[in-house]
Enzyme design. Structure first.
Site: not given
Ligand code: AQP
Length: 340
Positions: A111, A194, A197
């Protein structure tokens, strides 16, 4: 006693990865566990976020929890910043965790990217706040996607070190719960990245707020390869995809995983149905399925967001219940460390 805790960041549009990797499992677990689900807004401000957008996103995540099937009468739904135990315990854990542990966290490296010196300290210490989130409730099980595995290891290390530093067994050693075939949903544009968002291209993900046309269009444009759908030879004896197909056809594997997770059909059955077919046929079927599963969630989110007082009432009750559980735990933690 087992207690489930998990959180989702209100940092933007929730997507299919969040739904399949996390929220769908949250719903299953509430059938036979005490569950606490948190909108983790303190994590969301580790990167720059407009205050009005944050407020809007918090309500959207809470609405998505309920629209996905979390029952607020059964499970606790609340906002992280409304319960002070998270920040208080995070400070204590800052003093327990070691710098070397944080330096190994791959999510920070991803990140922060090349501009590591310009990243916030909050982004760096994010996994410590996450340990505090979980342990402020003495949670024993944490359902997450595969990307959070390393952070949960750290929460276990922090609990163990606290217990051994202070000579007790106060904090439980939490078990990750990583369930289903969609533990890592990948980008629709790149099967090795992955779904996330923060990815710039909206075509990389299916958002829970996408309408039918957007879903169909994104699946139509999803990256594939020039071959037909594979046959059962692509699975090993353990029923998992063989390394070769994972390396050579990551986008195909991702779309098959998504189909299997959405339909709740075993992978063998999905592959048998589509083996030898062209992607156009498979993508049409996948679009229909995604629309069938995601549209009701989307409709319900909209309905809930139109009822502000209902949503605020749920979050207020959730906050009160969360404080009831975390207050005695944070008070005992303060006594153990010797706060005056
Ligand atoms: N691609 C994914 N596949 C499976 N599980 C996922 N999670 C996130 N992306 C995937 C799971 O969703 C939960 C909430 O995640 P989060 O929003 O708290 O944070 P994150 O993992 O950082 O999600 P993003 O979408 O990747 O956000 P950004 O882009 O802001 O960093 C968690 O249980 C996560 O494992």
């Amino acid at each position: 006693m087992s207690r489930v805790f998990s959180g989702v960041q209100p940092s933007g549009n929730l997507h299919l990865g969040n739904y399949l990797g996390a929220m769908k499992n949250f719903v299953k677990l509430q059938e036979d566990h005490e569950c606490i689900y948190c909108v983790v807004d303190m994590h969301a401000i580790t990167v720059k976020l407009d205050p009005l957008t944050l407020k809007k996103n918090v309500l959207e995540v809470a609405a998505a929890f309920i629209a996905s099937g979390i029952n607020p009468e059964k499970s606790i739904i609340f906002v992280q910043s409304q319960v002070s135990a998270h920040a208080e315990l995070a400070w204590i854990f800052n003093c327990v965790a070691r710098l070397g542990w944080l330096n190994r966290m791959t999510q920070f490296k991803e990140k922060a990217g090349k501009n590591r010196e310009g990243a916030s300290i909050g982004l760096y210490t994010y996994p410590i706040l996450m340990a505090a989130d979980i342990l402020a409730y003495h949670a024993t099980h944490v359902p997450v996607g595969d990307d959070q595995r390393q952070h949960l290891e750290l929460a276990r290390d922090i609990a163990s070190k606290f217990n051994s530093d202070f000579g007790n067994e106060f904090f439980p050693i939490t078990e990750p719960v990583i369930m289903g075939v969609a533990t890592r949903v990948m980008s629709l544009r790149d099967g090795k990245k992955k779904m996330s968002k923060s990815e710039e291209s909206d075509y990389s993900r299916l958002n829970l707020t996408d309408n039918k046309d957007e879903i169909v269009n994104k699946i139509k444009k999803a990256k594939t390869d020039p071959m037909v759908l594979p046959d059962l030879d692509c699975l090993g004896e353990n029923g998992m995809f063989k390394d070769q197909i994972l390396q050579e056809r990551p986008e195909t594997v991702n779309l098959l995983n998504i189909y299997s997770a959405l339909s709740e059909e075993p992978m063998e059955k999905v592959i048998s149905n589509f083996s030898g077919r062209q992607f156009t046929h498979f993508k049409n079927e996948l679009s229909d399925l995604a629309v069938e599963v995601l549209t009701p969630v989307n409709d319900e989110i909209k309905k809930l967001l139109g009822n502000n007082s209902f949503m605020e009432d749920i979050l207020k009750k959730g906050k009160e219940k969360a404080i009831e559980i975390s207050d005695p735990i944070i008070n005992e933690t303060k006594r153990i460390v010797g706060y005056f």
